[in-house]
Write an enzyme that holds these catalytic residues in place. Structure first.
Site, PDB file in Angstrom:
ATOM      1  N   LEU A  16       9.579 -11.360  54.368  1.00 19.23           N
ATOM      2  CA  LEU A  16       9.652 -12.132  55.618  1.00 19.23           C
ATOM      3  C   LEU A  16       8.902 -11.421  56.744  1.00 19.23           C
ATOM      4  CD1 LEU A  16      13.296 -13.596  55.533  1.00 19.23           C
ATOM      5  CD2 LEU A  16      11.174 -14.658  54.764  1.00 19.23           C
ATOM      6  N   ILE A  72       8.079  -6.065  46.793  1.00 16.30           N
ATOM      7  CA  ILE A  72       7.767  -5.946  45.358  1.00 16.30           C
ATOM      8  C   ILE A  72       7.547  -4.488  44.936  1.00 16.30           C
ATOM      9  CG2 ILE A  72       6.858  -8.283  44.998  1.00 16.30           C
ATOM     10  CD1 ILE A  72       4.017  -7.168  45.345  1.00 16.30           C
ATOM     11  N   TYR A 132     -10.363  -6.535  52.208  1.00 16.67           N
ATOM     12  CA  TYR A 132      -9.419  -7.539  51.687  1.00 16.67           C
ATOM     13  C   TYR A 132      -9.912  -8.100  50.348  1.00 16.67           C
ATOM     14  CZ  TYR A 132      -7.549 -12.257  51.170  1.00 16.67           C
ATOM     15  OH  TYR A 132      -7.014 -13.402  50.657  1.00 16.67           O
TER      16      TYR A 132
HETATM   17  N1  UFG Z   1     -14.437 -19.552  63.326  1.00 15.41           N
HETATM   18  C1  UFG Z   1     -14.904 -19.832  64.607  1.00 15.41           C
HETATM   19  N2  UFG Z   1     -14.023 -19.706  65.629  1.00 15.41           N
HETATM   20  C2  UFG Z   1     -12.730 -19.318  65.471  1.00 15.41           C
HETATM   21  C3  UFG Z   1     -12.269 -19.041  64.167  1.00 15.41           C
HETATM   22  C4  UFG Z   1     -13.152 -19.177  63.107  1.00 15.41           C
HETATM   23  O1  UFG Z   1     -16.075 -20.181  64.801  1.00 15.41           O
HETATM   24  O2  UFG Z   1     -12.008 -19.209  66.472  1.00 15.41           O
HETATM   25  C5  UFG Z   1     -15.364 -19.732  62.203  1.00 15.41           C
HETATM   26  C6  UFG Z   1     -15.541 -18.477  61.366  1.00 15.41           C
HETATM   27  O3  UFG Z   1     -16.531 -17.659  61.911  1.00 15.41           O
HETATM   28  C7  UFG Z   1     -15.908 -19.084  60.022  1.00 15.41           C
HETATM   29  C8  UFG Z   1     -15.168 -20.429  59.987  1.00 15.41           C
HETATM   30  O4  UFG Z   1     -14.838 -20.704  61.336  1.00 15.41           O
HETATM   31  O5  UFG Z   1     -17.274 -19.334  59.984  1.00 15.41           O
HETATM   32  C9  UFG Z   1     -13.899 -20.387  59.176  1.00 15.41           C
HETATM   33  O6  UFG Z   1     -13.130 -19.257  59.598  1.00 15.41           O
HETATM   34  P1  UFG Z   1     -11.627 -18.995  59.125  1.00 15.41           P
HETATM   35  O7  UFG Z   1     -11.185 -17.720  59.770  1.00 15.41           O
HETATM   36  O8  UFG Z   1     -10.812 -20.213  59.316  1.00 15.41           O
HETATM   37  O9  UFG Z   1     -11.781 -18.803  57.556  1.00 15.41           O
HETATM   38  P2  UFG Z   1     -12.693 -17.773  56.747  1.00 15.41           P
HETATM   39  O10 UFG Z   1     -13.739 -18.621  56.081  1.00 15.41           O
HETATM   40  O11 UFG Z   1     -13.155 -16.634  57.537  1.00 15.41           O
HETATM   41  O12 UFG Z   1     -11.605 -17.162  55.774  1.00 15.41           O
HETATM   42  C10 UFG Z   1     -11.149 -17.773  54.635  1.00 15.41           C
HETATM   43  C11 UFG Z   1      -9.751 -17.268  54.313  1.00 15.41           C
HETATM   44  C12 UFG Z   1      -9.768 -15.794  54.019  1.00 15.41           C
HETATM   45  C13 UFG Z   1     -10.789 -15.493  52.976  1.00 15.41           C
HETATM   46  C14 UFG Z   1     -12.132 -16.047  53.366  1.00 15.41           C
HETATM   47  C15 UFG Z   1     -13.143 -15.872  52.280  1.00 15.41           C
HETATM   48  O13 UFG Z   1      -8.900 -17.537  55.391  1.00 15.41           O
HETATM   49  O14 UFG Z   1      -8.501 -15.385  53.551  1.00 15.41           O
HETATM   50  O15 UFG Z   1     -12.023 -17.442  53.610  1.00 15.41           O
HETATM   51  O16 UFG Z   1     -14.387 -15.625  52.847  1.00 15.41           O
HETATM   52  F1  UFG Z   1     -10.906 -14.166  52.795  1.00 15.41           F
END
Ligand code: UFG
Length: 328
Positions: free
Chosen positions: A33, A51, A140
């Site tokens: 949690l 775990i 990660y």
């Molecule tokens: N982004 C913005 N503004 C924001 C937040 C995000 O422009 O405020 C952009 C990021 O730069 C990215 C896209 O939106 O280009 C998506 O971003 P997210 O953070 O939503 O997701 P990510 O693609 O970075 O991450 C996801 C998963 C991670 C994983 C990753 C794999 O959440 O756990 O894909 O690359 F590691």
């Protein structure tokens, strides 16, 4: 027999618990949690603990007849993993080692694993297939890849079968409106966009508009969290019926740029959602789009909620009803 879901009170974990319960499964949840929420559990039996705590896990395995594990318990913030890799090796890699040792001790032979597109790093081609090069660009992704490899050697040595599911961008919320996304801190694009029409944020920041994509912003493959949850159940049942170990991508196969996602959110919410261009965020690949042909073919996976407007609508419904997440 029961299914053990580690990290079952988290975002994807809790949606998987909901689908397992709907399928009539007996569900045991282990969660610290620390990031998860008790309120995110629509049922099942919760054990609060870690775990890595051997005595605690002995209790869980002794008190329940577990024949399969779905393993979500992990840290998953890319940025944090770059600041504090030790935390990721400890919680993710060592945590998984402890779990696999306990499974081996209690003769549990099936594990479905929550993996990520971050195992690929900057892809050498898109759509990404499971055979693409895996070269993570952040700690990660590196730890998730190490966890997958550990499972492969437990399979070789002990016949412990695993399915590793590499998700692309999980989004949306449960149809019931009862559970959804609540991270603290929130870093994901869609919930941050929706904070603007909720009045919690003035604008959405766009991290870079100089990528080699048609509108200059990053392209991602958004997949509904319930479709992800369903894939875990298909994978578990494949293993239960004697299926072999494997690695599968889970995405819709459709790419949307950050600007396109903001446009869809404007249409769904009816709010202008101002956007401000900011510098690139470190470590973001330009384009991540999945080929999920293997999951469709071998697991019989059929994502049912593939359209981005419907995905964002489900998220919007959840965030409107729970503007402060599970605290409201
Ligand atoms: N982004 C913005 N503004 C924001 C937040 C995000 O422009 O405020 C952009 C990021 O730069 C990215 C896209 O939106 O280009 C998506 O971003 P997210 O953070 O939503 O997701 P990510 O693609 O970075 O991450 C996801 C998963 C991670 C994983 C990753 C794999 O959440 O756990 O894909 O690359 F590691």
């Amino acid at each position: 027999m029961a299914v053990l879901v580690t990290g079952g009170a988290g975002y994807i974990g809790s949606h998987t618990v909901a689908e397992l319960l709907a399928a009539g499964e007996q569900v045991i949840i282990v969660d610290t949690l620390g990031q998860g929420h008790r309120e995110a559990l629509l049922g099942g039996k919760l054990y609060v603990g870690d775990i890595r705590d051997a005595d605690f896990m002995d209790g869980v395995f002794k008190e329940n007849e577990i024949d399969a594990v779905i393993h979500f318990a992990a840290n998953s913030l890319v940025g944090e993993s770059m600041q504090n890799p030790a935390k990721y090796y400890h919680n993710n890699v060592y945590g998984t080692l402890c779990l696999l040792e306990k499974m081996n001790e209690y003769g549990v032979k099936n594990i479905v694993f929550s993996s990520t597109a971050a195992t690929y790093g900057e892809p050498d081609s898109v759509p990404i297939q499971e055979t693409n090069r895996t070269e993570p660009t952040n700690a990660y992704g590196e730890t998730k890849l190490a966890m997958e490899k550990m499972m492969r050697w437990f399979d070789t040595a002990h016949g412990m079968k695993y399915v590793s599911l590499r998700y692309f961008n999980a989004a949306g919320a449960h149809e019931s409106g009862k559970i959804g996304e609540d991270h603290s801190p929130e870093t994901h694009l869609i919930p941050l966009i929706l904070q603007v029409p909720l009045g919690q944020r003035q604008h959405i920041s766009v991290f870079g508009d100089d990528y080699a994509t048609p509108d200059g912003t990053c392209i991602r493959d958004y997949i509904h969290v319930t479709d992800l949850a369903d894939a875990h159940i298909l994978a578990m049942n494949k293993l239960r019926s004697g299926g072999d170990s494997g690695v599968y991508n889970l995405g819709s196969g459709n790419g949307f740029s950050v600007k396109e996602v903001i446009d869809v959110a404007r249409a769904v919410t009816g709010h202008p959602i101002p956007a401000v261009i900011e510098p690139r965020r470190a470590g973001d690949p330009a384009i991540l789009i999945a080929s999920s042909e293997k999951a469709r073919r071998e697991l019989g996976w059929k994502p049912a909620r593939e359209h981005l407007p419907a995905i964002i609508e489900s998220a919007w419904k959840w965030h409107q009803a729970h503007p402060n997440g599970y605290r409201s």
